[in-house]
Design a protein around this motif. Structure first.
Motif, short mmCIF file in Angstrom:
data_model
loop_
_atom_site.label_atom_id
_atom_site.label_comp_id
_atom_site.label_asym_id
_atom_site.label_seq_id
_atom_site.Cartn_x
_atom_site.Cartn_y
_atom_site.Cartn_z
N LEU A 1 -4.44 22.65 5.35
CA LEU A 1 -5.20 21.41 5.29
C LEU A 1 -4.19 20.26 5.31
CD1 LEU A 1 -7.73 19.63 4.73
CD2 LEU A 1 -7.35 20.08 2.30
N ILE A 2 -4.26 19.44 6.33
CA ILE A 2 -3.35 18.30 6.46
C ILE A 2 -4.19 17.04 6.36
CG2 ILE A 2 -1.68 17.10 7.92
CD1 ILE A 2 -1.18 19.84 9.31
N CYS A 3 -3.84 16.18 5.42
CA CYS A 3 -4.56 14.92 5.25
C CYS A 3 -3.63 13.85 4.72
CB CYS A 3 -5.77 15.09 4.34
SG CYS A 3 -5.42 15.79 2.73
N GLU A 4 -3.97 12.62 5.04
CA GLU A 4 -3.21 11.47 4.55
C GLU A 4 -4.15 10.53 3.83
OE1 GLU A 4 -0.69 9.33 7.23
OE2 GLU A 4 0.03 11.16 8.18
N PHE A 5 -3.75 10.15 2.64
CA PHE A 5 -4.50 9.19 1.84
C PHE A 5 -3.83 7.84 1.94
CE2 PHE A 5 -5.85 13.15 0.07
CZ PHE A 5 -7.11 12.93 -0.44
N GLU A 6 -4.62 6.79 1.96
CA GLU A 6 -4.10 5.43 1.90
C GLU A 6 -4.46 4.88 0.54
OE1 GLU A 6 -4.29 2.74 5.41
OE2 GLU A 6 -5.52 1.52 4.05
N ALA A 7 -3.45 4.45 -0.22
CA ALA A 7 -3.66 3.95 -1.57
C ALA A 7 -3.53 2.43 -1.60
CB ALA A 7 -2.64 4.56 -2.53
N HIS A 8 -4.42 1.80 -2.36
CA HIS A 8 -4.42 0.35 -2.56
C HIS A 8 -4.43 0.08 -4.06
CE1 HIS A 8 -5.38 -0.78 1.65
NE2 HIS A 8 -5.85 0.45 1.66
N PRO B 1 -6.38 11.00 10.26
CA PRO B 1 -7.02 12.26 10.67
C PRO B 1 -6.83 13.36 9.62
CG PRO B 1 -5.80 11.32 12.50
CD PRO B 1 -5.46 10.50 11.28
N ILE B 2 -7.82 14.22 9.52
CA ILE B 2 -7.77 15.38 8.64
C ILE B 2 -7.77 16.61 9.54
CG2 ILE B 2 -8.97 16.70 6.86
CD1 ILE B 2 -10.19 14.02 5.91
N GLU B 3 -6.79 17.49 9.32
CA GLU B 3 -6.66 18.68 10.16
C GLU B 3 -6.77 19.94 9.31
OE1 GLU B 3 -3.06 18.62 12.57
OE2 GLU B 3 -2.90 16.47 12.22
N ILE B 4 -7.44 20.95 9.86
CA ILE B 4 -7.46 22.27 9.25
C ILE B 4 -7.31 23.28 10.39
CG2 ILE B 4 -8.76 23.99 7.95
CD1 ILE B 4 -10.22 21.77 6.54
N GLY B 5 -6.25 24.07 10.30
CA GLY B 5 -6.01 25.10 11.31
C GLY B 5 -7.00 26.25 11.14
N THR C 1 0.87 -1.17 0.00
CA THR C 1 0.00 0.00 0.00
C THR C 1 0.91 1.22 0.00
OG1 THR C 1 -0.14 0.15 2.42
CG2 THR C 1 -1.84 -1.16 1.31
N ALA C 2 0.32 2.37 -0.17
CA ALA C 2 1.08 3.62 -0.08
C ALA C 2 0.30 4.60 0.77
CB ALA C 2 1.33 4.21 -1.47
N THR C 3 1.01 5.41 1.52
CA THR C 3 0.41 6.49 2.29
C THR C 3 0.95 7.79 1.73
OG1 THR C 3 0.29 5.10 4.26
CG2 THR C 3 0.11 7.47 4.59
N ILE C 4 0.06 8.71 1.43
CA ILE C 4 0.43 9.99 0.85
C ILE C 4 0.03 11.08 1.83
CG2 ILE C 4 0.19 11.54 -1.11
CD1 ILE C 4 -0.99 7.99 -1.49
N ARG C 5 1.02 11.80 2.37
CA ARG C 5 0.75 12.85 3.36
C ARG C 5 0.86 14.21 2.69
NH1 ARG C 5 2.62 16.27 7.37
NH2 ARG C 5 1.43 16.11 9.30
N LEU C 6 -0.18 15.00 2.85
CA LEU C 6 -0.24 16.31 2.22
C LEU C 6 -0.43 17.39 3.28
CD1 LEU C 6 -2.81 15.36 -0.57
CD2 LEU C 6 -0.31 15.39 -0.77
N GLU C 7 0.26 18.50 3.10
CA GLU C 7 0.06 19.71 3.90
C GLU C 7 -0.17 20.84 2.92
OE1 GLU C 7 2.79 20.80 7.00
OE2 GLU C 7 3.26 18.70 7.42
N LEU C 8 -1.43 21.16 2.69
CA LEU C 8 -1.78 22.15 1.68
C LEU C 8 -2.00 23.52 2.30
CD1 LEU C 8 -3.65 19.29 0.78
CD2 LEU C 8 -3.16 20.57 -1.29
N THR C 9 -1.26 24.51 1.83
CA THR C 9 -1.45 25.88 2.31
C THR C 9 -2.26 26.70 1.32
OG1 THR C 9 0.70 26.46 1.34
CG2 THR C 9 0.64 25.95 3.70
N LYS C 10 -2.50 26.14 0.14
CA LYS C 10 -3.36 26.76 -0.87
C LYS C 10 -4.27 25.66 -1.39
CE LYS C 10 -3.12 29.38 -5.18
NZ LYS C 10 -2.21 29.90 -6.22
N TYR C 11 -5.58 25.81 -1.14
CA TYR C 11 -6.50 24.75 -1.54
C TYR C 11 -7.88 25.32 -1.81
CZ TYR C 11 -7.63 24.95 3.47
OH TYR C 11 -7.96 25.38 4.72
N ASP C 12 -8.65 24.55 -2.57
CA ASP C 12 -10.02 24.89 -2.90
C ASP C 12 -10.91 24.29 -1.81
OD1 ASP C 12 -12.72 24.52 -3.93
OD2 ASP C 12 -11.92 24.92 -5.93
N LEU C 13 -11.66 25.13 -1.12
CA LEU C 13 -12.46 24.67 0.02
C LEU C 13 -13.56 23.69 -0.41
CD1 LEU C 13 -12.81 24.85 3.03
CD2 LEU C 13 -14.28 26.83 2.70
#
Length: 164
Positions: free
Chosen positions: A144-151, A132-136, A67-79
């Motif tokens: 926006l901090i989120c992690e996807f799990e890929a299969h 967990p999904i985080e938004i300050g 599997t793969a885990t993809i961690r993102l910390e987005l400072t510019k995103y579409d709500l």
């Protein structure tokens, strides 16, 4: 081939779900620095009496997949697109969790995640935001901090370089 510095380039993060925008890719945003991809392999030890049975080292090891885990910390995103991610399951609404017992692989409940970097794109056709999904919230910019799990998908693809 010589060693060189590798730069994937500015990485636009895009997602697609079966129900939103007719399954078309939508831009989620851009990372603070980079999207981190971590691949994890699964193995099964085979115990054998010649090495002490269950208490000793294995006599063989079976590879079971990845599997793969993809961690993102987005400072510019579409709500609006972020709310699709926050729903976690296709057709779910942020703040209103999907029905318990929803099967992720049997129905159209996963997302496609594309790390659209010009020099080294990564496309994950079957994933979902499992962690967990985080938004300050505050006077500074929100992250926006989120992690996807890929299969792997039904065709056996964990990831590829498809950008369309």
């Amino acid at each position: 081939m010589a060693e060189t510095v590798q730069v994937a380039g500015a990485c636009q993060v895009r997602i697609a779900t079966p129900s939103s925008a007719g399954g078309a890719l939508q831009t989620l945003g851009f990372n603070r620095n980079q999207g981190d991809v971590r691949k994890e392999a699964f193995f099964l030890d085979v115990p054998g009496d010649q090495n002490g049975g269950d208490d000793g080292p294995p006599i063989e090891i079976i590879y079971l997949g990845e599997t793969a885990t993809i961690r993102l910390e987005l400072t510019k995103y579409d709500l609006v697109v972020a709310n699709i991610v926050r729903g976690r399951v296709d057709s779910a609404i942020a703040g209103r969790p999907a029905t318990p017992g929803t099967l992720m692989f049997s129905g159209p409940n996963t997302m496609r995640l594309l790390l659209n970097a010009p020099n080294d794109p990564r496309n994950f056709p079957r994933c979902f935001p499992r962690m967990p999904i985080e938004i300050g919230r505050g006077t500074k910019y929100s992250t926006l901090i989120c992690e996807f799990e890929a299969h792997k998908d039904a065709s056996g693809v964990l990831y590829n370089a498809v950008t369309t």
